[in-house]
Design an enzyme around this catalytic site. Sequence first.
Site, PDB file in Angstrom:
ATOM      1  N   HIS A 158       1.726   4.472  -2.895  1.00 45.43           N
ATOM      2  CA  HIS A 158       1.766   5.923  -2.652  1.00 45.43           C
ATOM      3  C   HIS A 158       3.115   6.491  -3.110  1.00 45.43           C
ATOM      4  O   HIS A 158       3.186   7.503  -3.797  1.00 45.43           O
ATOM      5  CB  HIS A 158       1.653   6.224  -1.159  1.00 45.43           C
ATOM      6  CG  HIS A 158       0.275   6.101  -0.583  1.00 45.43           C
ATOM      7  ND1 HIS A 158      -0.820   6.708  -1.131  1.00 45.43           N
ATOM      8  CD2 HIS A 158      -0.169   5.474   0.541  1.00 45.43           C
ATOM      9  CE1 HIS A 158      -1.889   6.435  -0.385  1.00 45.43           C
ATOM     10  NE2 HIS A 158      -1.515   5.680   0.629  1.00 45.43           N
ATOM     11  N   HIS A 212       0.836  -1.204   0.000  1.00 41.40           N
ATOM     12  CA  HIS A 212       0.000   0.000   0.000  1.00 41.40           C
ATOM     13  C   HIS A 212       0.876   1.262   0.000  1.00 41.40           C
ATOM     14  O   HIS A 212       0.685   2.168  -0.820  1.00 41.40           O
ATOM     15  CB  HIS A 212      -0.900  -0.058   1.243  1.00 41.40           C
ATOM     16  CG  HIS A 212      -1.773   1.133   1.457  1.00 41.40           C
ATOM     17  ND1 HIS A 212      -3.135   1.095   1.318  1.00 41.40           N
ATOM     18  CD2 HIS A 212      -1.483   2.408   1.831  1.00 41.40           C
ATOM     19  CE1 HIS A 212      -3.645   2.284   1.581  1.00 41.40           C
ATOM     20  NE2 HIS A 212      -2.662   3.095   1.913  1.00 41.40           N
ATOM     21  N   GLU A 213       1.841   1.315   0.903  1.00 40.09           N
ATOM     22  CA  GLU A 213       2.696   2.512   1.015  1.00 40.09           C
ATOM     23  C   GLU A 213       3.603   2.671  -0.200  1.00 40.09           C
ATOM     24  O   GLU A 213       3.905   3.793  -0.603  1.00 40.09           O
ATOM     25  CB  GLU A 213       3.540   2.461   2.297  1.00 40.09           C
ATOM     26  CG  GLU A 213       2.730   2.433   3.595  1.00 40.09           C
ATOM     27  CD  GLU A 213       1.752   3.592   3.715  1.00 40.09           C
ATOM     28  OE1 GLU A 213       2.016   4.677   3.156  1.00 40.09           O
ATOM     29  OE2 GLU A 213       0.706   3.405   4.366  1.00 40.09           O
TER      30      GLU A 213
END
Length: 394
Positions: free
Chosen positions: A72, A68-69
């Site tokens: 980003h 997820h990170e």
Amino acid sequence: MFSHRIKLFSLFGFQVWIDASWLLIGALIAWTLAVAVFPNSLPGLAAPTYWWMAVLATIGLLFSIVFHETAHSLVARRYGIEIKGITLFIFGGVAQMAGEPGSARAEFLMAAAGPLSSLFLSGTLFALSAINDGHSGPPTIGAVLWYLGSLNLMLGLFNLVPAFPLDGGRMLRAALWAWQQNIGRATRIAAAAGNGFGIFLIVLGTLQVLRGNFIGGMWQFLIGMFLRTAANAEYQQTMAQRVLADVSVAQVMTPDPIAIPPELPVSEFIEAYVYRYHHREFPVARDGVLLGRVGTKQVAALDRSLWLRTGVSDVALACTPEDTIAPTAGILDAIRQMSTNKRSHLFVIHDGRLIGVLSQRDLMELLSIKLELSLDRNRPASRRRPSWTKAEPS
Ligand SMILES: [Zn+2]
């Protein structure tokens, strides 16, 4: 922000760190999975099997957050924003950015990448679990994949809640920013939503605790508290950066500073300057040219009996580039310079001459005045004098 963290590995050039708080929560999750979740979904297996499944699922959770990170971070890099690293901590993960997104579009895409990646991962894990079960693969693997699929689904959906600083809140801010062309107002609305959602979680958590669900309720309560704090902190930081963005050092500095002649005896320096002006440090200058800096620290190191016979220049420190700044520099750069070098003030130099001093007190005053002005401007006119108060006699 994170004091006890360990470097795990590096992915696409991003350093991944794990904070001690995550290890604690990881252990708690593994324990819950081994003694409750997996024995419920797949009864009748030996205890060590549940523990293996739990460890596998916890490692899977860690990689889900990193996934997820990283999503980003990759979009951030695409828009030229430096990522200082990815850190896993008690409430999940965070990609630490060195700057702010320059446009609403960049912020929207950067924020959306996280939840979208989690939803994508969730679909993939559900599919793998179904394939495993369809081909009569080990039911333990199927259960772990299914668990990770639902976890990523929750991660994606929770982060889509439009409550700043959750990803959904950042998307909301970007959309409002693009629509109204006012990042200050957009941040205020998104942060208010974050604050409201935080309160909602706190109330929900309290009710859960009262109904006997202590761990789940406490958890919601803590996430609510964290969201509220983060929403306020991010809001203040954004506002401070915004109001300070176009201010130069020359506009804020104290001009024509008191400077100490180098040949002045230390005793006189104490009497005529330190006791009188109460500054901790003074510039030493001759004819406007900065020669060094001297303060109570250097004087205290000198034997008192020598104060009369010693000149200020003998105890003064030389100035380095860290101590000085140009009057045309931006105030945000000055703040960065002060905080990295732990300085309480900077000497302002123009054409080799000392023309001012920029102190932390100058900055605090500037910030409070600027914030007051910007808050007044943003407040609707009717709120300035509520209609139920009597008009003051004019
Ligand atoms: Zn995210």
